[in-house]
Design a protein around this motif. Sequence first.
Motif, PDB file in Angstrom:
ATOM      1  N   ALA A   1      55.700 -14.671  22.541  1.00 21.89           N
ATOM      2  CA  ALA A   1      56.517 -15.885  21.133  1.00 21.89           C
ATOM      3  C   ALA A   1      56.063 -15.682  20.054  1.00 21.89           C
ATOM      4  O   ALA A   1      56.705 -16.766  19.217  1.00 21.89           O
ATOM      5  N   LEU A   2      54.941 -16.287  19.620  1.00 23.86           N
ATOM      6  CA  LEU A   2      54.697 -16.007  18.389  1.00 23.86           C
ATOM      7  C   LEU A   2      55.250 -14.906  17.555  1.00 23.86           C
ATOM      8  O   LEU A   2      55.696 -16.008  16.645  1.00 23.86           O
ATOM      9  N   LEU A   3      55.516 -13.500  17.463  1.00 28.72           N
ATOM     10  CA  LEU A   3      56.381 -13.073  17.224  1.00 28.72           C
ATOM     11  C   LEU A   3      57.943 -13.614  17.223  1.00 28.72           C
ATOM     12  O   LEU A   3      59.100 -13.675  16.130  1.00 28.72           O
ATOM     13  N   ALA A   4      57.987 -14.257  17.802  1.00 28.75           N
ATOM     14  CA  ALA A   4      59.733 -15.164  17.801  1.00 28.75           C
ATOM     15  C   ALA A   4      59.918 -16.354  17.441  1.00 28.75           C
ATOM     16  O   ALA A   4      60.746 -16.204  16.546  1.00 28.75           O
ATOM     17  N   VAL A   5      58.864 -17.548  17.489  1.00 28.19           N
ATOM     18  CA  VAL A   5      58.800 -17.872  16.188  1.00 28.19           C
ATOM     19  C   VAL A   5      59.270 -17.395  14.540  1.00 28.19           C
ATOM     20  O   VAL A   5      59.370 -17.885  14.136  1.00 28.19           O
ATOM     21  N   ALA A   6      57.799 -16.075  14.673  1.00 30.97           N
ATOM     22  CA  ALA A   6      58.315 -15.830  13.203  1.00 30.97           C
ATOM     23  C   ALA A   6      59.397 -14.930  12.697  1.00 30.97           C
ATOM     24  O   ALA A   6      59.978 -14.754  12.011  1.00 30.97           O
ATOM     25  N   GLY A   7      60.374 -14.799  13.780  1.00 29.76           N
ATOM     26  CA  GLY A   7      61.685 -13.899  13.724  1.00 29.76           C
ATOM     27  C   GLY A   7      61.406 -12.248  14.619  1.00 29.76           C
ATOM     28  O   GLY A   7      61.938 -11.280  13.552  1.00 29.76           O
ATOM     29  N   SER A   8      60.258 -11.935  14.661  1.00 30.41           N
ATOM     30  CA  SER A   8      60.478 -10.550  14.908  1.00 30.41           C
ATOM     31  C   SER A   8      60.151 -10.508  16.904  1.00 30.41           C
ATOM     32  O   SER A   8      60.376 -10.748  17.584  1.00 30.41           O
ATOM     33  N   ASP A   9      59.443  -9.112  16.490  1.00 30.77           N
ATOM     34  CA  ASP A   9      58.777  -9.153  18.682  1.00 30.77           C
ATOM     35  C   ASP A   9      58.773  -7.274  18.403  1.00 30.77           C
ATOM     36  O   ASP A   9      58.156  -6.893  17.708  1.00 30.77           O
ATOM     37  N   LYS A  10      57.998  -7.383  19.968  1.00 30.44           N
ATOM     38  CA  LYS A  10      57.375  -5.864  19.874  1.00 30.44           C
ATOM     39  C   LYS A  10      57.629  -4.597  19.464  1.00 30.44           C
ATOM     40  O   LYS A  10      56.493  -3.916  19.039  1.00 30.44           O
ATOM     41  N   THR A  11      59.141  -4.770  19.792  1.00 29.11           N
ATOM     42  CA  THR A  11      59.322  -3.869  18.364  1.00 29.11           C
ATOM     43  C   THR A  11      59.430  -3.071  16.988  1.00 29.11           C
ATOM     44  O   THR A  11      59.507  -2.277  16.643  1.00 29.11           O
ATOM     45  N   ARG A  12      58.598  -4.696  16.901  1.00 28.79           N
ATOM     46  CA  ARG A  12      58.774  -4.374  15.414  1.00 28.79           C
ATOM     47  C   ARG A  12      57.023  -4.094  14.939  1.00 28.79           C
ATOM     48  O   ARG A  12      56.961  -4.376  13.879  1.00 28.79           O
ATOM     49  N   ILE A  13      56.384  -3.995  16.094  1.00 22.69           N
ATOM     50  CA  ILE A  13      54.811  -4.238  15.473  1.00 22.69           C
ATOM     51  C   ILE A  13      54.435  -3.056  15.576  1.00 22.69           C
ATOM     52  O   ILE A  13      54.582  -1.865  15.433  1.00 22.69           O
ATOM     53  N   LEU A  14      53.659  -2.945  14.098  1.00 27.81           N
ATOM     54  CA  LEU A  14      53.069  -1.847  13.103  1.00 27.81           C
ATOM     55  C   LEU A  14      51.767  -1.777  13.237  1.00 27.81           C
ATOM     56  O   LEU A  14      51.483  -0.147  13.870  1.00 27.81           O
ATOM     57  N   LYS A  15      51.046  -2.412  13.501  1.00 24.93           N
ATOM     58  CA  LYS A  15      49.334  -1.918  14.572  1.00 24.93           C
ATOM     59  C   LYS A  15      48.872  -3.292  15.136  1.00 24.93           C
ATOM     60  O   LYS A  15      49.182  -4.341  15.477  1.00 24.93           O
ATOM     61  N   ALA A  16      48.126  -2.802  16.174  1.00 21.78           N
ATOM     62  CA  ALA A  16      47.315  -3.300  16.774  1.00 21.78           C
ATOM     63  C   ALA A  16      45.938  -2.681  17.116  1.00 21.78           C
ATOM     64  O   ALA A  16      45.385  -1.657  16.649  1.00 21.78           O
ATOM     65  N   GLN A  17      45.386  -4.172  17.187  1.00 20.78           N
ATOM     66  CA  GLN A  17      43.692  -3.605  17.197  1.00 20.78           C
ATOM     67  C   GLN A  17      43.105  -4.550  18.554  1.00 20.78           C
ATOM     68  O   GLN A  17      43.483  -5.604  19.199  1.00 20.78           O
ATOM     69  N   ILE A  18      42.917  -3.959  19.530  1.00 20.50           N
ATOM     70  CA  ILE A  18      42.243  -4.086  20.847  1.00 20.50           C
ATOM     71  C   ILE A  18      40.386  -4.436  21.068  1.00 20.50           C
ATOM     72  O   ILE A  18      39.763  -3.395  20.520  1.00 20.50           O
ATOM     73  N   TRP A  19      40.188  -5.458  20.970  1.00 16.36           N
ATOM     74  CA  TRP A  19      39.163  -5.530  21.327  1.00 16.36           C
ATOM     75  C   TRP A  19      38.560  -5.944  22.652  1.00 16.36           C
ATOM     76  O   TRP A  19      38.873  -7.213  23.333  1.00 16.36           O
ATOM     77  N   LEU A  20      37.550  -5.216  23.493  1.00 19.68           N
ATOM     78  CA  LEU A  20      36.887  -5.170  24.880  1.00 19.68           C
ATOM     79  C   LEU A  20      35.832  -5.621  25.148  1.00 19.68           C
ATOM     80  O   LEU A  20      35.255  -5.203  24.028  1.00 19.68           O
ATOM     81  N   ALA A  21      35.051  -6.531  25.619  1.00 19.15           N
ATOM     82  CA  ALA A  21      34.030  -7.402  25.765  1.00 19.15           C
ATOM     83  C   ALA A  21      33.283  -5.560  26.362  1.00 19.15           C
ATOM     84  O   ALA A  21      31.696  -5.712  25.980  1.00 19.15           O
ATOM     85  N   ASP A  22      34.353  -4.960  26.801  1.00 20.15           N
ATOM     86  CA  ASP A  22      33.237  -4.185  27.601  1.00 20.15           C
ATOM     87  C   ASP A  22      34.127  -2.587  27.242  1.00 20.15           C
ATOM     88  O   ASP A  22      35.118  -2.791  28.304  1.00 20.15           O
ATOM     89  N   MET A  23      34.346  -2.228  27.518  1.00 20.13           N
ATOM     90  CA  MET A  23      34.714  -0.843  27.367  1.00 20.13           C
ATOM     91  C   MET A  23      35.253  -0.205  29.158  1.00 20.13           C
ATOM     92  O   MET A  23      35.526   1.084  28.755  1.00 20.13           O
ATOM     93  N   ALA A  24      33.480  -0.253  29.854  1.00 18.10           N
ATOM     94  CA  ALA A  24      34.524   0.069  31.160  1.00 18.10           C
ATOM     95  C   ALA A  24      35.853  -1.203  31.656  1.00 18.10           C
ATOM     96  O   ALA A  24      36.601  -0.297  32.358  1.00 18.10           O
ATOM     97  N   ASP A  25      36.958  -1.453  30.708  1.00 15.31           N
ATOM     98  CA  ASP A  25      38.145  -2.133  31.464  1.00 15.31           C
ATOM     99  C   ASP A  25      39.074  -1.644  30.597  1.00 15.31           C
ATOM    100  O   ASP A  25      40.357  -1.866  30.627  1.00 15.31           O
ATOM    101  N   PHE A  26      38.993  -0.452  29.820  1.00 14.45           N
ATOM    102  CA  PHE A  26      39.795  -0.078  28.838  1.00 14.45           C
ATOM    103  C   PHE A  26      40.557   0.388  29.741  1.00 14.45           C
ATOM    104  O   PHE A  26      42.141   0.410  29.227  1.00 14.45           O
ATOM    105  N   ALA A  27      40.891   1.042  31.307  1.00 13.79           N
ATOM    106  CA  ALA A  27      41.709   1.301  31.965  1.00 13.79           C
ATOM    107  C   ALA A  27      42.963   0.442  32.423  1.00 13.79           C
ATOM    108  O   ALA A  27      43.767   0.159  32.551  1.00 13.79           O
TER     109      ALA A  27
END
Length: 116
Positions: A49-75
């Motif tokens: 939704a935010l990318l659409a408002v900005a004029g972009s979409d998920k095919t244009r994502i350059l970088k993603a940072q993901i934070w998990l509270a517990d790496m056991a949830d990675f899969a």
Amino acid sequence: MSTITRLKPGPRMSEAVVHQGIVYLAGQVGSPGDSVTVQTRTVLAEIDALLAVAGSDKTRILKAQIWLADMADFAEMNAVWDAWVPQGNTPARATGEAKLATPDYKVEIIVTAALA
């Protein structure tokens, strides 16, 4: 001087900032207490939704940072991510474990994308 556009600005932060053809999203979180699967789906829908408002979409994502509270949830998080991310347009990505704003948050995702 180049223009800076702030999307959904609040008193502490904006949900997204656009500058020189790049969209910077704030960290997105799901509803506290939901499962990792549900929180990840919620986060990715908000990113769409935010990318659409900005004029972009998920095919244009350059970088993603993901934070998990517990790496056991990675899969579990990856199962949702893999179904969402566009094959052939996967971004650079890092995933780490961190204490999030509240113990009820299990995942937070931050993306940077190019404008369409």
